[in-house]
Write a protein that holds these residues in place. Structure first.
Motif, PDB file in Angstrom:
ATOM      1  N   PHE B 139       0.855  -1.196   0.000  1.00  0.00           N
ATOM      2  CA  PHE B 139       0.000   0.000   0.000  1.00  0.00           C
ATOM      3  C   PHE B 139       0.880   1.231   0.000  1.00  0.00           C
ATOM      4  CE2 PHE B 139      -3.016  -2.849   2.498  1.00  0.00           C
ATOM      5  CZ  PHE B 139      -3.816  -3.103   1.396  1.00  0.00           C
ATOM      6  N   ASN B 142      -0.132   5.650   4.004  1.00  0.00           N
ATOM      7  CA  ASN B 142      -1.415   5.948   4.635  1.00  0.00           C
ATOM      8  C   ASN B 142      -2.617   5.389   3.881  1.00  0.00           C
ATOM      9  OD1 ASN B 142       0.033   7.467   6.524  1.00  0.00           O
ATOM     10  ND2 ASN B 142      -0.072   9.282   5.186  1.00  0.00           N
ATOM     11  N   GLN B 143      -2.369   4.503   2.954  1.00  0.00           N
ATOM     12  CA  GLN B 143      -3.506   3.920   2.249  1.00  0.00           C
ATOM     13  C   GLN B 143      -3.715   2.493   2.724  1.00  0.00           C
ATOM     14  OE1 GLN B 143      -2.606   4.339  -1.906  1.00  0.00           O
ATOM     15  NE2 GLN B 143      -3.276   6.481  -1.962  1.00  0.00           N
ATOM     16  N   SER B 144      -4.957   2.061   2.604  1.00  0.00           N
ATOM     17  CA  SER B 144      -5.236   0.680   2.981  1.00  0.00           C
ATOM     18  C   SER B 144      -5.950  -0.064   1.868  1.00  0.00           C
ATOM     19  CB  SER B 144      -6.052   0.655   4.265  1.00  0.00           C
ATOM     20  OG  SER B 144      -7.153   1.515   4.161  1.00  0.00           O
ATOM     21  N   TYR B 145      -5.898   0.509   0.683  1.00  0.00           N
ATOM     22  CA  TYR B 145      -6.505  -0.152  -0.486  1.00  0.00           C
ATOM     23  C   TYR B 145      -5.540  -0.031  -1.655  1.00  0.00           C
ATOM     24  CZ  TYR B 145     -10.969   0.295   1.961  1.00  0.00           C
ATOM     25  OH  TYR B 145     -11.975   0.211   2.868  1.00  0.00           O
ATOM     26  N   SER B 254      -4.894 -11.753   5.794  1.00  0.00           N
ATOM     27  CA  SER B 254      -5.390 -10.372   5.758  1.00  0.00           C
ATOM     28  C   SER B 254      -4.548  -9.490   4.841  1.00  0.00           C
ATOM     29  CB  SER B 254      -5.400  -9.812   7.178  1.00  0.00           C
ATOM     30  OG  SER B 254      -4.082  -9.856   7.699  1.00  0.00           O
ATOM     31  N   ASP B 255      -3.312  -9.868   4.651  1.00  0.00           N
ATOM     32  CA  ASP B 255      -2.409  -9.036   3.852  1.00  0.00           C
ATOM     33  C   ASP B 255      -2.469  -9.449   2.387  1.00  0.00           C
ATOM     34  OD1 ASP B 255      -0.549  -7.153   3.300  1.00  0.00           O
ATOM     35  OD2 ASP B 255       1.167  -8.399   3.911  1.00  0.00           O
TER      36      ASP B 255
END
Lengths: 413, 442
Positions: B139, B142-145, B254-255
């Protein structure tokens, strides 16, 4: 005394059931106003063309005129309870249907207080609503689509009436009554617009007190004349309304309001005059004329309008002699006729009503005036036109009219 | 005397009570048709289709690239949306990091599992080129998508290439990778240089699966969950020549490390100037059309600027029964290859065209527009969007006055489905609001 308590509690129980009942009629005309006004009264007047304001309540209760209560003897207790059954045949140009309904017609009782006065209480349906109209169509404004609507109504108003009658002198009787009208009228309309639906359920509650006065005058031993005035009243209305829709297969509530004010319903001034004449002590003839000032009530209905109503009723009662020993000689035979020009005008045509009535009064006891009164009426309401429905009805009533002397020590029991 | 009458009263009262309980309800059993004109409905139904609708097109700078376990690969040229290209990025790791010392490397393949999605012409030959990633899939700050614009640097060397006719109905597509790449991976694991995922990632960061840059065929979806790299090996001293293998799968923890980069070159198309989330292009500026394209992030916005005028109907005494936006899809702009779907979700947009919330109906379900193809043969295909729940909000809530609706295909971030809609002033059919108003409180 136990008997009296039993009678009173029975009266109360039946009254409770009565006030819960619905659909006491199945007339499309009950769509208008407060519904169809009750056709059945107390005791014998059902068989006498629903007329007889000049009759005394001495032997059988007569709720048509409060002044009649003045004739009730001291300590005399009178009781009347009745049911009615009605078979209606409705016809338009292209449909016909027969329905049968049964219901209470009234519970009444009265007590002679003094030599001159009497008081009474009665409970009766004032109006009945019962209809289910299918396929009422409307046009969507703004395009040419048509929607259809099913309208169903039920309920009605009840009348709890207190009556007081008093002898003014040996010839003149006067009386007053106070009627508390109350009840619920429920109407549900379901509209189908293409594949979407709207349902509107309205429960309207009306209440109000109406006063009436009456007089009876004995012209001579054979002739009595009488008059009754019912004052106009405005029945205040509250309504609960629930509106739901199903659009694109999803249901949603549009409105859920309780206790909203709705316009009051006005009952008109009514004026009745009548007379009774006895021929040769065996045949009694009576005639009433009533005028109801509906136009002055100035109300509008969905499609029909309210107009002044004239009513005439004529009755004949025959009985040979009350002192005869043969049971059949003590039976009373009654015939009657009534007609009115209706208080509804639908699309320019008035909903008129004509009926012939008949009945017998079967004595239940040798020593007191208690009768089983049976009556049958056949009538027609409305005519077949493009907009009107013709309704032919057979009305049966069964009343028990009892009388007894209370507060009197009996020598024998 | 009352003593004798008492049983009569008693019986009669019970009799009447019984009649009541069994109270006859013929009236309800069977309806009666009183004939026309006897009465009328208490309800007025008013149809209005003149409330103003404004339609425009805008493009999100990037859209989240997640949702389904799908990666897209392919490239085609669309006359209205330009050259559309999708490239897949995915990381693969083995379940264990041990191989028998006696084992000998045979070959390595990647098996891509078709998931059924395709867009444009699948009868045309495609080429897929596979490169090794030079950098880890991560990512951004600060991004999670991952987004449709995400990218990861790859080595220039092509380690696998296949030219083929796609057979979507087939199970999977197998592409052989170079032996050098496979041998290297095999050796690292066998010699215990690589013992865990972190060490493995140092040597292998994933694959870039791209179409050929001259391709004009189709974009195809692969299910990443059933896609794997398979290393075949054998034991030469054993008589049996049966091959053994080791699989490398995508990370299902999850990753998750996969995404599709979806891009388009809109130069020379009608929408070449559609840019930026807050720069809406009115339907008037786009030849009275509006555009929607999944994957790229192009969508249509609709507002109802004058809907509050509805209060002038019957002095505001009534309510909206039904409100459908009716939008035509002209068959000039779609075909079997570049097909529109059959439904669109509806989202509420704020004044900056940020999505605030899906539009829900009164039942709490998400509102969807549907496309009615029943009269397709006469070019009468319409999108119907039920908007009454939105209009109610605009009427009652002043903040909604600045809001609009966006129409978004169901898999907006994992397909390249696109639609072209007639605008509100299109001479072929003016898209409009069909509103039914009811007045029941006469």
């Amino acid at each position: 005394m136990i008997n009296k308590i039993t009678v009173l509690s029975l009266l109360f129980c039946t009254a409770k059931i009565f006030s819960q009942s619905n659909n006491q009629t199945s007339s499309p005309y009950s769509l208008f106003g407060l519904g169809r006004l009750n056709e059945a009264g107390v005791g014998k007047t059902n068989a006498l063309g629903k007329s007889g304001i000049a009759y005394s309540s001495e032997t059988e209760l007569n709720n048509l005129n409060p002044a009649s209560y003045a004739g009730i003897l001291k300590n005399s207790f009178l009781f009347d309870i009745g049911i009615k059954g009605e078979k209606n045949n409705m016809a338009t140009i292209d449909d016909q249907k027969t329905t049968t309904t049964y219901n209470f017609s009234n519970i009444s009782m009265a007590l002679g207080l003094t030599d001159k006065s009497a008081i009474g209480f009665s409970l009766s349906p004032y109006s009945d609503v019962g209809y289910f109209l299918q396929g009422v169509t409307g046009t969507v404004e703004g395009n040419t689509d048509v929607y259809s609507s099913d309208i169903e109504g039920s309920g009605g108003l009840n009348n709890a009436m207190l009556t007081y009658g008093r002898k003014f002198n040996s010839k003149l009787n006067l009386g007053v009554n106070a009627s508390y009208y109350f009840g619920k009228i429920e109407e549900t309309e379901v509209i189908t617009i293409n594949n979407d639906y709207l349902s509107i359920n309205e429960k309207s509650y009306y209440r109000g007190i109406r006063f009436g006065v009456g007089a009876q005058y004995k012209v001579n031993e054979k002739l009595d004349v009488a008059a009754v005035v019912n004052l106009p009243v405005s029945l205040s209305g509250k309504q609960d309304r629930l509106v739901n829709k199903i659009v694109n297969y999803y249901g949603a509530q549009v409105e859920d309001t309780e206790g909203r004010d709705i316009s009051s319903f006005k009952l008109p001034l009514e004026f009745t005059i009548g007379a009774k004449y006895v021929f040769e002590e065996v045949l009694t003839v009576n005639a009433d004329y009533k005028h109801s000032f509906w136009s002055a009530a100035n109300m509008e209905d969905n499609l029909g309008s309210f107009t002044d109503q004239d009513f005439i009723g004529i009755g004949f009662e025959y009985f040979r002699n009350k002192n005869r020993y043969s049971y059949f000689d003590r039976i009373r035979y009654r015939l009657g006729f009534n007609a009115d020009n209706g208080y509804l005008e639908v699309a320019g045509a008035r909903v008129q009503n004509v009926a012939v009535t008949s009945g017998i009064g079967l004595p239940l006891s040798r020593s007191v005036n208690s009768f089983l009164n049976l009556s049958y009426s056949y009538g027609q309401r409305g005519v077949i036109t493009t907009t009107l429905t013709e309704e032919k009805y057979h009305l049966f009533t069964v009343n028990i009219s009892l009388s007894d002397i209370w507060f009197k020590k009996r020598k024998y029991d | 005397m009352m003593n004798r009458l008492y049983p009569i009263i008693c019986c009669f009262s019970i009799f009447t009570a019984l009649i009541f309980i069994s109270c006859n309800n013929d009236a309800l059993d069977d309806a009666y048709d009183p004939g026309t004109g006897f009465t009328e409905s208490n309800v007025r139904v008013v149809a209005i289709d003149t409330f103003a609708v404004t339609m425009s097109t805008f493009r999100y700078d990037s859209i989240v690239n997640q949702g389904q376990s799908r990666v897209l690969v392919g490239r085609y040229s669309d006359p209205y949306f330009g050259i559309v290209k999708a490239t897949a990025f995915a990381d693969f790791t083995p379940a264990t990091y041990s191989l028998d010392e006696e084992a000998v490397f045979d070959s390595i393949v990647v098996s891509l599992k078709y998931d059924g999605f395709y867009y444009n012409d699948t009868l045309l030959q495609k080429t897929i080129k596979i490169q090794e990633l030079a950098k880890e899939i991560r990512f951004r700050n600060n991004q999670s998508y991952f987004y449709n614009t995400s990218d990861v640097e790859a080595n220039s060397a092509i380690i696998g290439e296949k030219t083929f006719y796609p057979r979507i109905s087939n199970d999977s597509l197998t592409i052989r990778l170079t032996d050098a790449f496979g041998q290297n991976l095999f050796d690292k694991i066998q010699s215990n240089i690589v013992n865990d995922q972190e060490q493995f990632t140092d040597y292998f960061k994933g694959l870039k699966i791209a179409p050929d840059d001259t391709e004009d065929a189709s974009i195809i979806g692969f299910n990443i969950e059933d896609t794997y790299i398979r290393i075949y090996y054998s034991f030469p001293d054993q008589s049996s020549s049966e091959s053994e293998y080791m699989d490398l799968n995508y990370r299902s923890d999850s990753d998750k490390k996969f995404f599709s980069k979806i891009e388009s070159d809109r130069n020379g198309t009608p929408i070449q100037n559609v840019s930026g989330q807050e720069n809406e292009s009115s339907s008037g500026s786009l030849n009275n059309l509006t555009y929607i394209q999944s994957g790229i992030g192009i969508t249509t916005k609709v507002t109802f600027p004058n809907i509050r005028d509805i209060r002038y109907i019957n002095n505001n005494n009534g309510s909206i029964f039904k409100a459908n936006l009716k939008v035509k899809l002209n068959n000039t702009y779609y075909n079997k290859k570049l097909y529109p779907g059959d439904s669109l979700y509806v989202y509420v947009l704020d004044q900056n065209n940020d999505i605030l919330t899906p539009l829900y109906n009164a039942g709490g379900d998400q509102v969807a527009g549907y496309i009615d193809y029943s009269n397709e043969e006469v070019n009468q295909v319409y999108l119907y969007v039920p908007v009454e729940d939105f209009l109610e909000k605009v009427i009652t809530n002043s903040t909604y006055l600045n809001y609009g609706l966006a129409f978004i295909p169901r898999h907006f971030n994992s397909t390249t489905e696109r639609l072209i809609l007639n605008g509100e002033n299109n001479s072929d059919y003016k898209s409009r609001l069909e509103l039914t108003y009811i007045i029941y409180d006469k």
